[in-house]
Each structure stands twice: as C-alpha cells, then as structure tokens.
Design an enzyme around this catalytic site. Structure first.
Site, PDB file in Angstrom:
ATOM      1  N   ASP A 406       7.033  -2.785   2.816  1.00  0.00           N
ATOM      2  CA  ASP A 406       8.213  -3.085   3.617  1.00  0.00           C
ATOM      3  C   ASP A 406       8.928  -4.331   3.114  1.00  0.00           C
ATOM      4  O   ASP A 406       8.303  -5.290   2.653  1.00  0.00           O
ATOM      5  CB  ASP A 406       7.768  -3.302   5.071  1.00  0.00           C
ATOM      6  CG  ASP A 406       8.918  -3.620   5.996  1.00  0.00           C
ATOM      7  OD1 ASP A 406       9.815  -2.774   6.120  1.00  0.00           O
ATOM      8  OD2 ASP A 406       8.917  -4.717   6.578  1.00  0.00           O
ATOM      9  N   GLU A 459      10.362  -0.532  -0.511  1.00  0.00           N
ATOM     10  CA  GLU A 459      11.643  -0.565   0.183  1.00  0.00           C
ATOM     11  C   GLU A 459      12.360  -1.808  -0.340  1.00  0.00           C
ATOM     12  O   GLU A 459      12.135  -2.922   0.137  1.00  0.00           O
ATOM     13  CB  GLU A 459      11.466  -0.652   1.705  1.00  0.00           C
ATOM     14  CG  GLU A 459      12.791  -0.583   2.427  1.00  0.00           C
ATOM     15  CD  GLU A 459      12.803  -1.345   3.749  1.00  0.00           C
ATOM     16  OE1 GLU A 459      13.690  -1.081   4.570  1.00  0.00           O
ATOM     17  OE2 GLU A 459      11.947  -2.222   3.953  1.00  0.00           O
TER      18      GLU A 459
END
Length: 728
Positions: A406, A459
């Site tokens: 993330d 990401e």
C-alpha cells in the site's frame, strides 16, 4: 560448593518498586547444592515456601521489601512455589528458575538486524522449556529501564514478571510456566526517564482481543495441517507475466454479514467467498489488510498487530482454513501489506520504549499529516528487519501467494504531501527516500528468494522508474505495479457525457504510450468507490439504460486492454451506492436483471480472458498489442488487436462509446475469413439490446487500417465486441 552471593538491600527495594533492570540477578535460585538460595516475589502471599522432592522449605520475608521472600533450598533440581494467605493456598512454578530461551545465533541476528524469521524469536510462543509447558515472551525495547509481561495470569501487575535483558540486542525475554493459548497480555515498560509508559500490545504478537479491546492474545500458530501442496508446486505458473491474472479485491468485514450484522468468519469465507470467486472466474482474491487494526474506519490500513490476523473473523488457524480452501480451489490469495505508516494509538508502536523507536523523532520525517500516522524509521536496521520479516511471515506461516504493498509513493518521496520546509532532504539534498527504497528492495529480494513463485504488487501512483524491474537491474523488485494513470484517465473519460467524449479521446489511448514500461495491473479498487466518489454505476452518465450500457462497455474495454485485471467487490454486479465498510455489499440488487446481467458479463469476461491466450499471454509485452483504429474520435470508437504466442488466434476488440448504433462500420483485420463474435456487451443476457453481428462476421480481402482484410460491423450503442479469428 558455590555459595549464593550476598544481595544488597537496595536490590530488593528496586525489585519491590518494579525498577530493577536485571531481575534474574536477584530472583530465582542463586548458588548451588546446599548453598542454593531462592528469592521469590509474590505480593499476595503471607507465607511462601519452595517445594522440591516432596520437601517444603519456607522462605522468609525480606525486611523492607514487600512481597519478596528468600531462603535456602538445597539441591539442584526443579522446585515450585507454594503460597499461603489466610485459608487460601496456591502452588505455582517460579519463572526465575528457568534459563534463557533465545540462543546465541538469535542474539547475533537480532543485534545485527538480519533475523529473517524474527517471529520465531520475538512474540509469545507456546512451548515446553526445560520440561515445563508455558509461554516464552520476547520483545525489543532497547531504551527501557524495565520491561514486564502483564496479563490476566498475573493480575496485570508489572511487579510480578519483569523480564531478562539480552545484552546489547535491546531484547527482553521471559518464560512463564503455565501460561498458554488464549492468555491475554501486554508489555509494561519503564522508559529511560523512569516514567511508566502506556501498556503496549506485542509488536510481534500472533493474536489480539476483539476491538475496541486491544490486549495481545497468546496464539499457538504451530501445527496446521496444510493440504495445498499441489497449488504451491505450480503457483509460479499462475503468477508469470504470461499468465491470466484477474483479482477480486475484498474487504472481508463488508463482503457478507451474518446474524446480528456480524462479519463473515474465515471458516465461512473458506466456503462462501472461495466458491463465489471461483464461479466468477477470477484467479486471485486480494484481501484488504487483515493484520490486526484498532479502528474499523481505517479498513485495516492503520494496523498495529502486523503479525496477527484480525480476530474479527477468527483465529490464525481459521485464517489458514481460508487460504487453504482457496488454494484447493485453484485460487491465489494476495494480502494488502502496509509498511508505510502506523497509527498513534497509545497501545501501539509509537514511542514504544519511551523513545521514538520504530518511528523518526523528527515529525518532518516521522509523521504523515494526511493520515495522522507515524512513519517507520526505515534507516534503523532493527526496524527494516521488522518489516522485511513481517512480509516473509505472511508468505511462510499463512501461505500467502503475494503482497500488494500500500501507498508506495508515500514511502519513496520524503516530500510526499508536504509543503516546503516540512520535510528533510536526503544526504544528497534530494527528495528520494533512500532508506525506504532499500527496505522495499530488500523485502522483494527476500520474498522472491525464499518463496519462489509468489508475487508482489505496488500501489505506486507516480512515474517512478523501474517499479517492476528486478533489484539487480536497478529496480524496486516488484512483480507488478498498479496502473493508476490508466485508471484515472479512463474513469475521467467514461464519466463524461458521450457528446463530449470525442474531445477527450486521448484519455483512453494515452495509456498505451507507457503500457509496457512496467508489468501493469489495471485496478478498479476500493479507492474509486469511497469518499464521495460514488459507485462505478453512479459514475456513468445518462439514463438508467445508458448507465448500465456505459459500464458494460467500460468493463469490456478494461478486460480487452493489456494488463492484469483487478476489480473491487460489489462492482462486478454494479452496486448502485458507494461502498460502506459498515454494511455488506448490496447483494439484494441481484434480483434486478440489469445487475445480474452485469455479474454475468464480468464472469464471462473473466472466463474469456483466462481461456483465450491472446488476451493474456502478452499482457506486458508490446508485441501483444496493435491498434486497428485508435484515432476515431468523431465516433468515439476504439479498435485494436490482441496477440498471443505462435498459433494463438488473434482477438479484435472494438468499443463504441457513443449511444448511437453504428452500422457498416469497417475495421481492418489481419486475415480474411470467419471471425467469431466471442463476446458482445450488448447481449440480452447482460441486460443489453441483443444488437450485433449474429455471432460472427466474414472478413473480406479488402484492405483497411493498414491490414490486408476487413469486415463491416454492426456496433451496438455503448458496447464492446470481441472477435476471435476462426482458424478451424
């Protein structure tokens, strides 16, 4: 015979005040044979005795040191303690008679910050030590004056079980006999300034209480009976760039709710989620963070228990049940992993031992203003080790097939979301965070090196070069990168009224300029359906029919576009409202044929994508893509070819993003002959008008678009058509 050393009264006083940093130097047995003296602490006892070989040896209270007893206990064998107060009596093992658990190799690796199996040294481990069952506790707190384990087994009393300091490693440990599975505990820490810190959850704990309670829970994670060997042996082939990868992203607490609105359990998900995803044709389940987190509204992206599967759905073994079931069904499991930040909750990692230990002391380096969270000190060896080992833990202990990391951009840039003067440049005066880059590279190298066949995804929302390039070639070492640029551009396009789309045609074509610079995943994730962004259906313009048709055409565009696929739950059936993490997705809407039609379309797109090599074999290779007509902005039509390996039939994808049917629309094709209409998003079964080409077209030897053959097509309004060359 070695006599027991004399102990100054001040040492006993420090023990009774819970200020002693070396309790094993005083408590437990000192000396040997007939000269052995046992010192024990039990503030609840009026009398305390040692029992060995059936004999009782009373211990005398130490004057001026409440709760401390001392006396001779001859011999060298094991003993236990017997306490008395009024009519009550109890017998317990003395934890201070046990030697250390951690060995010299552990101590060396911990001190060096290179213990790849950190979770086997730190945390709470149920075991038999020196012939006695119990639990070994170990925690890193290098600046603490004293660390104690407190729990429901010692009345949460920090005086009772102060731990042994392991030299220069900064690690404290103790073996507590009789403590086992299910015990609740925290660490009580006296900081370097002598101040008592908030009680801390175990940074390497394997379990936690149900939020909002936040104590750690002893979990025995040994001995699970995996039955997924067949999957593990072949999973590398499922993660290769040439493999079809279609990911179903899931927030488990809101996928299904059960009686009294409780979230689905891991065991229930092992049956219901796995069977659903399998039927839908997805290849992988991606779980939004399941490592323990205190606040439901963070969706798991502000974790505290990085080594604990959240108890919201069950125990560690029950989480393994879910992974095992997925593997047996031929599905991979990807876990969202959050090494970018952690919350400031008092029981968490912040100022863990009274100092900025896991985080930076300077808020310009150590605090995220966007999320009010703390940033790891990636340059500290022990912290880097903690994060890398945590990644390996999920791959090893829970057979995770991959990690989606993330907020990578927030790690790469020191000035991420900061104004001038609010950040500290690197040693060269730049904005790159060298230490975070090193952690990412180290983690990817270790993950792929120790668990061949897994995958990692980033990401990463900027144009950082080489995200999915190997580390030895100067990259970050990820297997795949989320294509955030493609997602932003195409969503901007599709939400426009079709009358204006011709002016923004480039938003659908620009992604092909860089489509093969990384190994890309095309993500329509949870981030696109929260915080006022509406659902995917809600983004679509027009009346109800046009909204559904627009979304069907967009999914057709997405599945035909180069790149692996990812779709967030609920969007496969066009949930009408924005995602709400506090309620299950709107399964009831499937009673509407338009929503059920969307679900069937996504299912069929997945199966076509998986079964058609030209649609996936060269997802990450420019040789697998060729524009037919990418420039027809007047009609808002896009057409291209997808190509596989030698002998794989080509696929032509044609998308019409106007609400007008276009008849006799000629596109070039690489060969004359029959081209089967393998999928048409306007099919009646999907909720469309059943307009199209009657199942096939016959290409003629009429050159068009620089290709030797062509066919005149009917393009339904707001539709995508897939034509597969018939080579029979």
């Amino acid at each position: 015979m070695t006599a027991a050393p004399e102990t100054p009264a001040s040492e006993f006083a420090r023990l009774s005040r819970a200020e002693h940093d070396d309790p094993f130097a005083v408590l437990g047995p000192q000396g040997h044979g007939d000269a052995r003296v046992v010192t024990a602490y039990d503030p609840g006892a009026a009398q305390l005795s040692a029992v060995t070989d059936g004999a009782l040896y009373p211990l005398e209270p130490v004057p001026g040191a409440e709760g401390i007893f001392r006396g001779s206990v001859p011999g060298e064998g094991a003993y236990h303690l017997r306490g008395e107060a009024g009519e009550a009596t109890w017998e317990v093992e003395d934890p201070y008679r046990f030697g250390p658990v951690l060995g010299e190799i552990d101590e060396y690796l911990l001190g060096e910050g290179s213990h790849q199996r950190l979770w086997e040294a730190l945390g709470a481990h149920v075991m038999v030590h020196e012939g006695t069952p119990g639990t070994h506790f170990a925690v890193w707190a290098p600046n603490a004056r004293r660390v104690s384990v407190v729990g429901n087994f010692n009345w949460w009393d920090g005086r009772r079980h102060p731990m042994r300091r392991r030299g220069a490693t900064g690690v404290w440990e103790i073996f507590l006999p009789g403590v086992g599975e299910g015990a609740h505990y925290r660490y009580e820490i006296l900081g370097p300034d002598g101040q008592l810190q908030p009680r801390k959850a175990d940074p390497v704990g394997f379990g936690s209480e149900h939020p909002p309670a936040n104590a750690s829970v002893v979990r025995d994670i040994r001995g699970y009976g995996w039955s997924d060997d067949a999957w593990i042996e072949t999973r590398a082939s499922h993660h290769d760039r040439a493999a079809p990868i279609s990911v179903y992203e899931v927030h488990l607490p809101s996928w299904r709710r059960k009686e009294n609105r409780r979230p689905i359990s891991y065991v229930e998900a092992a049956e219901e989620l796995v069977s659903y995803v399998k039927d839908m044709g997805f290849t992988h389940i991606e779980l939004m963070p399941i490592s323990e987190y205190p606040f439901d509204g963070s969706w798991g992206y502000q974790p505290i228990g990085l080594f604990a599967p959240t108890i919201r759905h069950g125990t560690p073994h029950e989480f393994r049940d879910l992974v095992n079931a997925a593997h047996r069904a031929g599905l991979g499991v990807i876990l969202d992993w959050v090494p970018g930040h952690f919350p400031t909750d008092a029981h968490g990692l912040g100022r863990f031992d009274g100092t900025a230990l896991y985080e930076h002391a300077d808020p310009r380096e150590g605090f995220h203003h966007d999320w009010n969270t703390l940033i790891y000190n990636y340059g500290r060896a022990e912290v880097a080790n903690y994060l890398t080992a945590n990644a390996l833990y999920w791959l090893e202990e829970f057979h995770a097939d991959g990690l989606r990391v993330d907020a990578v951009a927030s790690m790469l840039y020191r000035d991420y979301s900061r104004r001038e003067g609010e950040w500290v440049p690197n040693k060269d005066g730049g904005r790159e965070n060298y230490e975070a880059i090193s952690v990412l590279q180290r983690t990817n190298t270790a993950a792929y090196g120790t668990h061949p066949g897994i995958l990692t995804m980033a990401e990463e929302s900027t144009s950082w070069p080489g995200v999915s390039r190997p580390v030895d070639q100067g990259g970050l070492g990820f297997g795949y990168k989320w294509n955030m640029g493609w997602m932003n551009d195409t969503l901007e396009y599709i939400r426009r009224d079709p009358i204006y789309r011709g002016y923004h045609h480039h938003q659908m074509t620009f992604g092909l300029v860089y489509a093969f610079s990384e190994n890309f995943v095309l993500p329509i994730s949870h981030d696109e359906v929260v915080h006022g962004k509406g659902s995917m259906l809600g983004k679509m313009p027009g009346d109800d029919w046009e909204r559904f048709a627009n979304l069907r055409a967009y999914y057709g565009f997405m599945w035909g576009h180069p790149g692996k696929k990812l779709l967030f739950m609920g969007q496969e059936f066009a949930q009408g409202h924005e995602w709400n993490h506090d309620a299950e997705i709107d399964w009831n809407c499937l009673s509407d044929p338009r929503h059920e039609g969307m679900r069937l379309l996504v299912r069929d797109l997945n199966h076509l994508y998986r079964d058609t090599p030209a649609l996936h074999v060269k997802d990450c290779d420019e040789e697998g893509f060729q524009w037919i007509g990418g420039g027809d902005s007047r009609n808002s039509v896009f057409s291209w070819l997808r190509k596989g390996g030698p002998g794989d039939p080509e696929v032509a994808v044609i998308c019409n993003f106007t609400p007008a049917e276009q008849n006799g629309y000629r596109i070039g094709l690489p060969a004359a002959g029959r081209w089967r209409e393998a999928l048409n998003t306007d099919a009646g079964i999907y909720g469309g008008g059943n307009r199209g080409n009657m199942g096939a077209v016959e290409a003629e030897a009429i050159a068009s678009h620089g290709l030797p053959a062509s066919a005149a097509l009917t393009l339904p309004p707001l539709s995508a058509i897939y034509l597969v060359r018939d080579t029979a």
